[in-house]
Design a protein around this motif. Structure first.
Motif, short mmCIF file in Angstrom:
data_model
loop_
_atom_site.label_atom_id
_atom_site.label_comp_id
_atom_site.label_asym_id
_atom_site.label_seq_id
_atom_site.Cartn_x
_atom_site.Cartn_y
_atom_site.Cartn_z
N ALA A 24 -7.46 36.04 6.69
CA ALA A 24 -7.65 37.32 7.63
C ALA A 24 -7.22 36.73 8.88
CB ALA A 24 -9.35 37.47 7.60
N ASP A 25 -6.99 35.38 9.14
CA ASP A 25 -6.53 35.13 10.55
C ASP A 25 -4.94 34.81 10.45
OD1 ASP A 25 -6.47 32.68 8.79
OD2 ASP A 25 -7.26 31.63 10.35
N LEU A 26 -4.20 35.27 9.49
CA LEU A 26 -2.68 34.99 9.49
C LEU A 26 -2.15 35.93 10.60
CD1 LEU A 26 -0.46 34.02 7.66
CD2 LEU A 26 -0.41 36.21 6.55
N GLU A 27 -1.08 35.26 11.19
CA GLU A 27 -0.29 35.85 11.98
C GLU A 27 1.21 35.87 11.97
OE1 GLU A 27 -1.45 34.11 15.98
OE2 GLU A 27 -3.33 34.78 15.59
N TYR A 28 1.84 36.57 12.70
CA TYR A 28 3.31 36.39 12.37
C TYR A 28 3.84 35.18 12.68
CZ TYR A 28 8.17 37.72 13.65
OH TYR A 28 9.78 37.93 13.89
N GLN A 29 4.67 34.71 12.01
CA GLN A 29 5.41 33.47 11.67
C GLN A 29 4.32 32.28 11.71
OE1 GLN A 29 7.95 33.07 15.43
NE2 GLN A 29 9.59 34.25 14.32
N GLY A 30 2.98 32.58 11.26
CA GLY A 30 2.09 31.43 11.12
C GLY A 30 2.34 30.98 9.53
N ILE A 31 3.27 31.61 8.84
CA ILE A 31 3.92 31.00 7.64
C ILE A 31 5.19 31.25 7.73
CG2 ILE A 31 1.50 31.22 6.17
CD1 ILE A 31 2.82 33.54 5.04
N TRP A 34 6.88 34.79 6.95
CA TRP A 34 6.77 35.85 7.63
C TRP A 34 7.55 35.74 8.93
CZ3 TRP A 34 1.31 38.17 9.64
CH2 TRP A 34 1.73 39.41 10.08
N ASP A 35 8.85 36.06 8.61
CA ASP A 35 9.82 36.20 9.61
C ASP A 35 10.34 37.54 9.95
OD1 ASP A 35 11.47 36.82 7.53
OD2 ASP A 35 12.52 34.88 7.53
N SER A 36 11.19 37.70 10.56
CA SER A 36 11.69 39.04 11.19
C SER A 36 12.13 39.98 10.23
CB SER A 36 12.73 38.92 12.48
OG SER A 36 13.82 38.31 11.98
N SER A 38 11.19 39.61 6.63
CA SER A 38 10.05 39.76 5.94
C SER A 38 9.08 40.80 6.45
CB SER A 38 9.46 38.72 5.48
OG SER A 38 8.83 37.80 6.41
N HIS A 39 9.01 41.03 7.95
CA HIS A 39 8.29 41.78 8.55
C HIS A 39 8.61 43.07 8.20
CE1 HIS A 39 5.54 42.68 11.67
NE2 HIS A 39 6.36 43.72 12.37
N LEU A 40 10.18 43.30 8.15
CA LEU A 40 10.48 44.74 7.92
C LEU A 40 10.13 45.16 6.49
CD1 LEU A 40 13.88 44.85 9.70
CD2 LEU A 40 11.63 45.82 10.41
N LEU A 41 10.28 44.08 5.59
CA LEU A 41 9.75 44.27 4.16
C LEU A 41 8.35 44.72 4.34
CD1 LEU A 41 11.80 41.46 2.36
CD2 LEU A 41 12.35 44.05 2.51
N LEU A 42 7.56 43.87 4.75
CA LEU A 42 6.09 44.40 5.08
C LEU A 42 5.92 45.82 5.43
CD1 LEU A 42 3.04 43.55 4.80
CD2 LEU A 42 3.37 42.55 7.18
N VAL A 43 6.40 46.35 6.51
CA VAL A 43 6.26 47.44 7.12
C VAL A 43 6.76 48.57 5.84
CG1 VAL A 43 7.29 49.13 8.52
CG2 VAL A 43 6.69 46.82 9.42
N GLY A 63 1.46 41.87 14.79
CA GLY A 63 1.57 40.54 14.77
C GLY A 63 0.37 39.81 14.03
N SER A 64 -0.49 40.48 13.65
CA SER A 64 -1.32 39.72 12.69
C SER A 64 -2.31 40.60 11.71
CB SER A 64 -2.73 39.15 13.64
OG SER A 64 -3.23 40.06 14.42
N VAL A 65 -3.01 40.01 10.81
CA VAL A 65 -3.61 40.87 9.64
C VAL A 65 -4.42 41.71 10.63
CG1 VAL A 65 -5.16 40.90 7.84
CG2 VAL A 65 -3.36 39.24 8.07
N ASP A 66 -5.28 41.33 11.43
CA ASP A 66 -6.16 42.24 12.28
C ASP A 66 -5.38 43.50 13.02
OD1 ASP A 66 -8.59 41.10 11.58
OD2 ASP A 66 -8.66 39.59 13.28
N LYS A 67 -4.45 43.07 13.55
CA LYS A 67 -3.60 44.32 14.26
C LYS A 67 -3.08 45.19 13.41
CE LYS A 67 -2.40 41.86 18.36
NZ LYS A 67 -1.34 41.50 19.51
N ILE A 68 -2.53 44.86 11.90
CA ILE A 68 -2.29 45.68 11.18
C ILE A 68 -3.36 46.48 10.69
CG2 ILE A 68 -1.46 45.77 8.82
CD1 ILE A 68 0.53 43.48 9.56
N LYS A 69 -4.41 45.82 10.52
CA LYS A 69 -5.92 46.86 9.78
C LYS A 69 -5.86 47.87 11.18
CE LYS A 69 -8.34 43.37 7.45
NZ LYS A 69 -9.64 42.36 7.24
#
Length: 80
Positions: A24-31, A34-36, A38-43, A63-69
């Motif tokens: 739940a607390d995962l953020e962009y570039q936290g792993i 999750w880079d630029s 893979s961010h587009l792949l996520l979208v 920038g985070s799971v919460d923001k995406i929610k």
């Protein structure tokens, strides 16, 4: 499967990592996965799975799971 579990599965698919790696607390570039790029792949995965179109402004704010929610909620998708 709960809506949160579904969301975590979407992340796991986009990043090609085990779903257990998504928290739940995962953020962009936290792993490293999750880079630029893979961010587009996520979208793309989010848009396909939830049948929504995410604005460029929102993509930049994801920038985070919460923001995406919150962004999904704005697009009519409830994640519990």
């Amino acid at each position: 499967m709960s809506t949160t579990q579904e969301l975590h599965q979407v992340f796991a698919n986009a990043f090609e990592i085990p779903v257990e790696s998504i928290t739940a607390d995962l953020e962009y570039q936290g792993i490293v996965e999750w880079d630029s790029m893979s961010h587009l792949l996520l979208v793309e995965e989010l848009e396909r799975f939830y049948n929504v179109t995410i604005s460029m402004e929102d993509i930049l704010e994801m920038g985070s799971v919460d923001k995406i929610k919150a962004i999904l909620k704005k697009n009519g998708v409830e994640i519990e």
